[in-house]
Design a protein around this motif. Structure first.
Motif, mmCIF file in Angstrom:
data_model
loop_
_atom_site.group_PDB
_atom_site.id
_atom_site.type_symbol
_atom_site.label_atom_id
_atom_site.label_comp_id
_atom_site.label_asym_id
_atom_site.label_seq_id
_atom_site.Cartn_x
_atom_site.Cartn_y
_atom_site.Cartn_z
ATOM 1 N N VAL A 1 -29.217 -24.671 -9.514
ATOM 2 C CA VAL A 1 -27.975 -23.977 -9.827
ATOM 3 C C VAL A 1 -27.880 -22.749 -8.935
ATOM 4 O O VAL A 1 -28.855 -22.006 -8.798
ATOM 5 N N THR A 2 -26.706 -22.545 -8.343
ATOM 6 C CA THR A 2 -26.441 -21.342 -7.560
ATOM 7 C C THR A 2 -25.254 -20.625 -8.187
ATOM 8 O O THR A 2 -24.178 -21.200 -8.354
ATOM 9 N N ILE A 3 -25.487 -19.376 -8.544
ATOM 10 C CA ILE A 3 -24.447 -18.551 -9.152
ATOM 11 C C ILE A 3 -24.298 -17.295 -8.304
ATOM 12 O O ILE A 3 -25.283 -16.672 -7.921
ATOM 13 N N ASN A 4 -23.045 -16.920 -8.004
ATOM 14 C CA ASN A 4 -22.769 -15.668 -7.310
ATOM 15 C C ASN A 4 -22.838 -14.572 -8.368
ATOM 16 O O ASN A 4 -21.900 -14.362 -9.121
ATOM 17 N N LEU A 5 -23.966 -13.889 -8.432
ATOM 18 C CA LEU A 5 -24.259 -12.923 -9.482
ATOM 19 C C LEU A 5 -24.066 -11.507 -8.959
ATOM 20 O O LEU A 5 -24.830 -11.041 -8.106
ATOM 21 N N ASN A 6 -23.008 -10.858 -9.403
ATOM 22 C CA ASN A 6 -22.664 -9.505 -8.943
ATOM 23 C C ASN A 6 -22.559 -9.445 -7.423
ATOM 24 O O ASN A 6 -22.975 -8.481 -6.794
ATOM 25 N N GLY A 7 -22.022 -10.532 -6.829
ATOM 26 C CA GLY A 7 -21.798 -10.563 -5.387
ATOM 27 C C GLY A 7 -22.951 -11.106 -4.574
ATOM 28 O O GLY A 7 -22.856 -11.196 -3.356
ATOM 29 N N VAL B 1 -20.307 -14.638 -11.424
ATOM 30 C CA VAL B 1 -20.653 -13.983 -12.682
ATOM 31 C C VAL B 1 -20.870 -12.497 -12.399
ATOM 32 O O VAL B 1 -21.571 -12.133 -11.457
ATOM 33 N N ARG B 2 -20.245 -11.677 -13.225
ATOM 34 C CA ARG B 2 -20.439 -10.225 -13.133
ATOM 35 C C ARG B 2 -21.081 -9.760 -14.425
ATOM 36 O O ARG B 2 -20.604 -10.059 -15.516
ATOM 37 N N THR B 3 -22.161 -9.019 -14.286
ATOM 38 C CA THR B 3 -22.878 -8.483 -15.434
ATOM 39 C C THR B 3 -22.675 -6.975 -15.502
ATOM 40 O O THR B 3 -22.075 -6.371 -14.609
ATOM 41 N N VAL B 4 -23.230 -6.359 -16.518
ATOM 42 C CA VAL B 4 -23.108 -4.916 -16.681
ATOM 43 C C VAL B 4 -23.687 -4.182 -15.466
ATOM 44 O O VAL B 4 -23.199 -3.113 -15.098
ATOM 45 N N GLU B 5 -24.687 -4.765 -14.819
ATOM 46 C CA GLU B 5 -25.238 -4.133 -13.609
ATOM 47 C C GLU B 5 -24.199 -4.071 -12.493
ATOM 48 O O GLU B 5 -24.290 -3.232 -11.600
ATOM 49 N N GLY B 6 -23.205 -4.943 -12.538
ATOM 50 C CA GLY B 6 -22.161 -4.981 -11.520
ATOM 51 C C GLY B 6 -21.033 -3.998 -11.752
ATOM 52 O O GLY B 6 -20.130 -3.897 -10.915
ATOM 53 N N LEU B 7 -21.065 -3.260 -12.859
ATOM 54 C CA LEU B 7 -20.003 -2.266 -13.094
ATOM 55 C C LEU B 7 -20.127 -1.080 -12.139
ATOM 56 O O LEU B 7 -19.137 -0.608 -11.598
ATOM 57 N N GLU B 8 -21.322 -0.594 -11.981
ATOM 58 C CA GLU B 8 -21.560 0.531 -11.066
ATOM 59 C C GLU B 8 -21.303 0.052 -9.649
ATOM 60 O O GLU B 8 -21.745 -1.016 -9.257
ATOM 61 N N GLN B 9 -20.527 0.814 -8.896
ATOM 62 C CA GLN B 9 -20.190 0.445 -7.528
ATOM 63 C C GLN B 9 -20.493 1.606 -6.584
ATOM 64 O O GLN B 9 -20.011 2.716 -6.806
ATOM 65 N N GLY B 10 -21.275 1.338 -5.559
ATOM 66 C CA GLY B 10 -21.560 2.355 -4.551
ATOM 67 C C GLY B 10 -22.172 3.622 -5.120
ATOM 68 O O GLY B 10 -21.874 4.717 -4.648
ATOM 69 N N GLY B 11 -23.013 3.486 -6.126
ATOM 70 C CA GLY B 11 -23.658 4.653 -6.715
ATOM 71 C C GLY B 11 -22.790 5.397 -7.719
ATOM 72 O O GLY B 11 -23.211 6.413 -8.258
ATOM 73 N N GLN B 12 -21.589 4.901 -7.977
ATOM 74 C CA GLN B 12 -20.675 5.544 -8.915
ATOM 75 C C GLN B 12 -20.569 4.710 -10.185
ATOM 76 O O GLN B 12 -20.310 3.506 -10.114
ATOM 77 N N PRO C 1 -15.704 4.119 -14.824
ATOM 78 C CA PRO C 1 -15.183 5.050 -15.833
ATOM 79 C C PRO C 1 -15.512 4.642 -17.270
ATOM 80 O O PRO C 1 -15.690 5.512 -18.123
ATOM 81 N N VAL C 2 -15.614 3.360 -17.542
ATOM 82 C CA VAL C 2 -15.995 2.926 -18.890
ATOM 83 C C VAL C 2 -17.421 3.384 -19.197
ATOM 84 O O VAL C 2 -17.703 3.874 -20.296
ATOM 85 N N GLN C 3 -18.319 3.254 -18.231
ATOM 86 C CA GLN C 3 -19.682 3.731 -18.436
ATOM 87 C C GLN C 3 -19.693 5.243 -18.660
ATOM 88 O O GLN C 3 -20.400 5.736 -19.537
#
Length: 168
Positions: A3-9, A71-82, A85-87
């Motif tokens: 299985v191959t999943i695109n996980l947080n890019g 698939v996007r997980t909670v680790e994928g919310l943070e972008q570029g060290g930022q 806003p929900v976090q």
């Protein structure tokens, strides 16, 4: 099966049993521990991730069903060290206590704000109605989502208040 999943890019390819749940693929195969596993019955919502941009409870999706998908997980919310806003809102408004439900809440809240940038309290409560929090009365969670909505709209973002029971 493979299985191959695109996980947080990032593509993640692993050999899995056909019955492996997506939550276990994320945690055990990919090593991302932010997505929590709570009930295996889709009742608690701690395992919410995005599958092709839509929130799903990953305890009810087979990893094989996500093969070739994003698939996007909670680790994928943070972008570029930022932080997202929900976090930030959950930090500012004390939207978490033990933190167990928080990843699912964050993913659900982010999806809500992407679809509805200015939700009412009722709309926020409806959006998170599939999430169980055993520690809070949901007040600070709702306040956290409103904080994030206001920040994204450039509106007044006030510092969180210390709950009365803490100061008493």
């Amino acid at each position: 099966m493979e299985v191959t999943i695109n996980l947080n890019g990032t593509p993640e390819t692993h050999e899995v049993e056909p019955r492996l749940l997506l939550v276990h693929f994320i945690r055990e195969k990919a090593g991302l521990r932010g997505t929590h596993w709570g009930c295996d019955t889709s009742n608690c919502g701690t395992c919410v991730v995005w599958l092709d941009g839509k929130p799903v409870k990953s305890c009810t999706v087979l990893a094989a069903m996500a093969d070739g998908r994003s698939v996007r997980t909670v680790e994928g919310l943070e972008q570029g060290g930022q932080l997202d806003p929900v976090q930030e809102g959950f930090m500012e408004c004390h939207g978490l206590q033990c933190g167990f439900c928080t990843p699912g809440m964050l993913m659900t809240a982010r999806a809500l704000l992407d679809d509805n940038p200015d939700p009412t309290e009722t709309e926020i409560r409806e959006a998170i109605s599939g999430q169980l929090c055993r520690c809070t009365g949901y007040e600070n969670i709702v306040r956290s989502v409103r904080w994030a909505a206001e920040k994204e709209q450039g509106g007044p973002v006030t510092e969180s208040e210390t709950p009365a029971e803490v100061t008493a």
